[in-house]
Design a protein around this motif. Structure first.
Motif, short mmCIF file in Angstrom:
data_model
loop_
_atom_site.label_atom_id
_atom_site.label_comp_id
_atom_site.label_asym_id
_atom_site.label_seq_id
_atom_site.Cartn_x
_atom_site.Cartn_y
_atom_site.Cartn_z
N MET A 52 0.84 -1.20 0.00
CA MET A 52 0.00 0.00 0.00
C MET A 52 0.87 1.25 0.00
N MET A 53 0.49 2.25 -0.78
CA MET A 53 1.34 3.42 -1.01
C MET A 53 1.63 4.23 0.24
N LEU A 54 0.70 4.25 1.19
CA LEU A 54 0.83 5.14 2.34
C LEU A 54 1.02 4.39 3.66
N SER A 55 1.38 3.15 3.59
CA SER A 55 1.61 2.38 4.80
C SER A 55 2.72 3.01 5.64
N GLY A 56 2.45 3.21 6.92
CA GLY A 56 3.44 3.78 7.82
C GLY A 56 3.54 5.29 7.77
N ARG A 57 2.70 5.94 6.98
CA ARG A 57 2.76 7.39 6.85
C ARG A 57 1.56 8.05 7.54
N THR A 58 1.85 9.08 8.33
CA THR A 58 0.82 9.83 9.05
C THR A 58 0.41 11.02 8.20
N ILE A 59 -0.88 11.13 7.92
CA ILE A 59 -1.41 12.14 7.01
C ILE A 59 -2.47 12.97 7.72
#
Length: 246
Positions: A1-8
């Protein structure tokens, strides 16, 4: 997944495009903080997605500062910011000579100053992440010059210009800043738009017909990913071909 581990962080996330963007980012594995002036609406959106809800008034600098301090204390990091919150409802349908000063100032205060202040408040965390991304939500009205919508159109043109300048200032820290410019989307947020304007878009798109907010989410998820740095400074009209940029 492109945003795994990223806080948005997504502003204006209680409904409409903001809520759809939250759904799309959640599907790509993002850890979400959803912000809106509508406390009840953003709480419902957050509950649906397992996200955290916060209340923010983009017209109030103190509220924006408090939000960034809360994220720093609670999340400890921030990889992406979507500046989606804006004043749009009931700002159109009048000639430029008839716009009242208070309406003009309110639209610029929220849409332009709010975007700048939110980016400024989050900049330290975005830089510290090593792969920060900012996605500003403008409008293709600023690309084709929509009539009888001057306050809003001017504000979104300013957001496009800020995107380019911010990209150069934040680029040395590998923070990418991009901008999307959608047209009219079929959401509850656009129900007030006259039917004639909806028809203008639907008939004039290269891909004719209505466009849902969900159709924009994949582009935004990519722009928030680590792979999107090469697009920094770009304005993308995600409107199914109503406006082309060369």
């Amino acid at each position: 997944m492109m945003l795994s581990g990223r806080t948005i962080l997504i502003t204006g996330a209680a409904r409409g495009l903001g809520r759809a963007l939250a759904q799309g980012c959640a599907a790509e594995g993002a850890r979400l903080v959803l912000a809106d002036i509508d406390a009840e609406g953003v709480a419902a959106a957050a509950a649906e997605l397992g996200a955290r809800a916060v209340t923010v008034d983009l017209g109030d600098p103190a509220s924006i500062s408090a939000l960034s301090e809360d994220i720093a204390a609670t999340e400890g990091e921030l990889h992406g910011l979507v500046n989606n919150g804006a004043v749009a409802t009931n700002v159109g349908g009048m000639a430029f000579e008839d716009i009242e000063l208070e309406l003009w100032d309110r639209v610029q205060r929220v849409n332009v100053r709010g975007t700048w202040l939110m980016t400024r408040a989050c900049s330290a965390m975005l830089r510290a992440s090593g792969s920060g991304r900012v996605v500003n939500v403008a409008s293709d009205t600023a690309l084709w010059g929509a009539p009888r919508l001057l306050a809003y159109t001017a504000s979104k043109g300013a957001v496009m210009a800020m995107t380019r300048s911010l990209a150069r200032e934040m680029g040395p820290d590998r923070v990418g800043v991009t901008c999307i410019a959608p047209g009219i989307l079929t959401t509850e947020s656009t129900e007030y738009v006259p039917a004639a304007r909806h028809s203008l878009y639907q008939d004039g798109r290269a891909v004719p017909g209505p466009q849902s907010a969900a159709e924009v989410t994949g582009t935004v998820a990519f722009l928030l990913s680590e792979a999107a740095l090469t697009l920094t400074g770009q304005v993308m009209p995600v409107n199914n071909g109503y406006v082309f940029v060369t």
